[in-house]
Design an enzyme around this catalytic site. Structure first.
Site, PDB file in Angstrom:
ATOM      1  N   ASP A  89       0.868  -1.180   0.000  1.00 29.40           N
ATOM      2  CA  ASP A  89       0.000   0.000   0.000  1.00 29.40           C
ATOM      3  C   ASP A  89       0.908   1.235   0.000  1.00 29.40           C
ATOM      4  OD1 ASP A  89       1.004   0.228   2.530  1.00 29.40           O
ATOM      5  OD2 ASP A  89      -0.930   0.150   3.539  1.00 29.40           O
ATOM      6  N   SER A  90       0.311   2.417  -0.070  1.00 29.23           N
ATOM      7  CA  SER A  90       1.135   3.618  -0.257  1.00 29.23           C
ATOM      8  C   SER A  90       1.625   4.194   1.050  1.00 29.23           C
ATOM      9  CB  SER A  90       0.310   4.680  -0.960  1.00 29.23           C
ATOM     10  OG  SER A  90      -0.720   5.107  -0.090  1.00 29.23           O
ATOM     11  N   GLY A  92      -0.389   5.850   2.796  1.00 26.74           N
ATOM     12  CA  GLY A  92      -1.365   6.918   3.034  1.00 26.74           C
ATOM     13  C   GLY A  92      -2.367   6.577   4.118  1.00 26.74           C
ATOM     14  N   PHE A  93      -2.949   5.410   4.023  1.00 28.61           N
ATOM     15  CA  PHE A  93      -4.008   5.044   4.977  1.00 28.61           C
ATOM     16  C   PHE A  93      -3.482   5.063   6.413  1.00 28.61           C
ATOM     17  CE2 PHE A  93      -6.622   2.068   7.423  1.00 28.61           C
ATOM     18  CZ  PHE A  93      -7.874   2.610   7.208  1.00 28.61           C
ATOM     19  N   ASP A 143      -2.377   8.634  -1.690  1.00 30.35           N
ATOM     20  CA  ASP A 143      -3.616   9.413  -1.749  1.00 30.35           C
ATOM     21  C   ASP A 143      -3.968   9.932  -0.361  1.00 30.35           C
ATOM     22  OD1 ASP A 143      -4.124   6.945  -0.616  1.00 30.35           O
ATOM     23  OD2 ASP A 143      -6.178   6.846  -1.350  1.00 30.35           O
ATOM     24  N   GLN A 194     -11.127   8.194  -4.942  1.00 30.73           N
ATOM     25  CA  GLN A 194     -11.681   8.676  -3.674  1.00 30.73           C
ATOM     26  C   GLN A 194     -12.936   9.496  -3.980  1.00 30.73           C
ATOM     27  OE1 GLN A 194     -10.861   7.966  -0.591  1.00 30.73           O
ATOM     28  NE2 GLN A 194      -8.779   7.111  -0.723  1.00 30.73           N
ATOM     29  N   GLY A 221     -11.161   4.500   0.519  1.00 31.16           N
ATOM     30  CA  GLY A 221     -12.015   5.329   1.360  1.00 31.16           C
ATOM     31  C   GLY A 221     -13.390   4.759   1.606  1.00 31.16           C
ATOM     32  N   ASP A 271      -8.470  -7.037  -0.186  1.00 30.49           N
ATOM     33  CA  ASP A 271      -7.610  -7.337   0.960  1.00 30.49           C
ATOM     34  C   ASP A 271      -8.373  -6.953   2.199  1.00 30.49           C
ATOM     35  OD1 ASP A 271      -7.084  -4.274   0.728  1.00 30.49           O
ATOM     36  OD2 ASP A 271      -6.160  -4.843   2.615  1.00 30.49           O
ATOM     37  N   CYS A 309     -12.816 -29.475   5.189  1.00 30.00           N
ATOM     38  CA  CYS A 309     -11.871 -28.398   4.891  1.00 30.00           C
ATOM     39  C   CYS A 309     -10.474 -29.011   4.818  1.00 30.00           C
ATOM     40  CB  CYS A 309     -11.932 -27.319   5.976  1.00 30.00           C
ATOM     41  SG  CYS A 309     -10.678 -26.036   5.767  1.00 30.00           S
ATOM     42  N   CYS A 311      -7.600 -27.400   5.006  1.00 32.40           N
ATOM     43  CA  CYS A 311      -6.555 -26.526   5.546  1.00 32.40           C
ATOM     44  C   CYS A 311      -5.703 -27.299   6.553  1.00 32.40           C
ATOM     45  CB  CYS A 311      -7.175 -25.277   6.182  1.00 32.40           C
ATOM     46  SG  CYS A 311      -7.668 -25.488   7.895  1.00 32.40           S
ATOM     47  N   CYS A 314      -7.702 -28.044   9.894  1.00 32.43           N
ATOM     48  CA  CYS A 314      -8.811 -29.005   9.838  1.00 32.43           C
ATOM     49  C   CYS A 314      -8.349 -30.409   9.450  1.00 32.43           C
ATOM     50  CB  CYS A 314      -9.882 -28.526   8.872  1.00 32.43           C
ATOM     51  SG  CYS A 314     -10.695 -27.018   9.443  1.00 32.43           S
ATOM     52  N   HIS A 340      -6.740 -21.445   9.038  1.00 31.72           N
ATOM     53  CA  HIS A 340      -8.055 -21.881   8.544  1.00 31.72           C
ATOM     54  C   HIS A 340      -8.788 -20.715   7.868  1.00 31.72           C
ATOM     55  CE1 HIS A 340     -12.069 -23.582   8.262  1.00 31.72           C
ATOM     56  NE2 HIS A 340     -12.477 -22.416   8.739  1.00 31.72           N
TER      57      HIS A 340
HETATM   58 ZN   LIG Z   1      -9.946 -25.502   7.903  1.00 31.73          ZN
END
Ligand SMILES: [Zn+2]
Length: 380
Positions: A89-90, A92-93, A143, A194, A221, A271, A309, A311, A314, A340
């Protein structure tokens, strides 16, 4: 290079080719703020849970360990042992949300570090320089993220400044990419739309930045306090004005349901810290809604977090065991929950891509949301 493979309604199935490999979209980028996924998750784990893109924060890495340190080591990829795409990211946030006492000027922002209070200046050129030192795959434009309660007049001025900053970002990135000692001379740049909750300002700004021919476009934003309906309304208004032949990234969003709805409105990059943050608190996502593994009812529950699942959590461990780890504050408990949750998000993005390819995105979205809202979830 971005290739739009298929559209199903407004939903986009795309492919972004980068110097660090191909990104199949829609994609959920896994957030590793300070070059690590919080919850003791390593880049070796990311390979196992289907992560395509890791996201790191420019501001955090600039403050510590310092982008110059990362550059000397050979860039973020080498530093964190990850050879696939990274988006930074920049800054900025974080500058606008985290840093103390700041002053916004045309040249950039003066603020104090949240770690040691030292004075820092960051403007478009500094942000590009830092991201070039980090050598990420995709850099974000610097930004201003105005407060969600800022009035119309302020938002208009702020958006105009963000456009001027974007033009400076683009020029600086082009300059940096031509320097002989730049680690990633093919670094891409995404611009950020924005305009708060004002559709007309958003659209005007989208048109201005679309004309700059960037590698991708983000909607920033949002998810800063407005309702979900308001966010969807803004997306419906503004996304059609972003170039269709470029990726569209909704920053910082969100719940699985938010992502499903935003895909339906033409967004294909996401994200969010939710899966890792919730995982660290023992809150886990399933196709039947979220569970709170601290609940007493899981004390003797030998089922995995979610049946079937695949993962790492699991495949091996029970809810009862993970609950015990969480209660005993064993780091492994939060690690398993984070693995998970990220796997759940990454899997869902794969389902989304398959549904768009099959031309049944709306049906898929309806079924998925209905499943997650079904009773059986814990009240969180
Ligand atoms: Zn899982």
């Amino acid at each position: 290079m971005y290739e739009l493979l298929k559209k199903d309604g407004a939903a986009k199935r795309g492919r972004l080719s980068t110097v660090h490999g191909i990104i199949e979209t829609p994609v959920f980028m896994n957030v590793g703020t300070a070059a690590a996924i919080k919850g003791a998750v390593a880049t070796t784990d990311l390979r196992e849970i289907g992560t395509q893109v890791e996201l790191s924060n420019t501001y955090h890495l600039h403050v510590r360990p310092g982008d110059k340190v990362v550059k000397k080591i050979g860039g973020l990829h080498k530093f964190m042992a990850w050879d696939r795409p990274i988006l930074t990211d920049s800054g900025g946030f974080q500058v606008f949300s985290l840093a103390g006492l700041r002053k916004i000027k045309e040249e950039g922002v003066y603020f104090n570090s949240h770690i040691d209070g030292r004075k820092i200046f960051m403007g478009p050129e500094e942000s590009m320089q830092i991201q070039s030192n980090l050598a990420s795959t995709i850099a974000m434009a610097f930004d201003e993220c105005p407060s969600s309660v800022a009035d119309r007049e302020y938002i208009e001025k702020s958006v105009d400044r963000t456009t001027r900053w974007l033009i400076r970002c683009k020029a600086e990135m082009e300059r940096l990419n031509r320097l002989p000692d730049t680690l990633n001379p093919q670094q891409m740049l995404f611009g950020i739309n924005q305009g708060g909750v004002y559709e007309d300002i958003r659209i005007r700004h989208a048109k201005e930045i679309a004309a700059l021919d960037l590698d991708g476009y983000a909607v920033g934003g949002l998810a800063v306090g407005e309702s979900h309906e308001e966010m969807y309304r803004i997306l419906e208004a503004v996304v059609p004005y972003l170039p269709q032949d470029k990726p569209a990234y909704l920053m910082g969003v969100g719940t699985p349901e938010n992502i499903l709805e935003a895909v339906d409105r033409g967004i294909d990059f996401f994200d969010c810290v939710y899966p890792s943050r919730n995982g660290r608190h023992g809150h886990v996502y399933t196709n039947h809604g979220k569970l709170n593994l601290f609940n007493a009812k899981y004390e003797l529950d030998t089922c995995p977090i979610e049946e079937n699942c695949q993962c790492p959590a699991c495949r091996n461990y029970s809810r009862a065991y993970i609950r015990h780890l969480l209660k005993a504050k064993e780091m492994l408990g939060m690690r398993l929950c984070v693995l998970h949750n990220l796997y759940f998000y990454n899997q869902m993005m794969g389902e989304i891509r398959a549904a768009i390819e099959a031309g049944r995105y709306k049906e898929y979205k309806k079924e998925k949301i209905a499943g997650m809202r079904r009773s059986g979830a814990d009240d969180l």
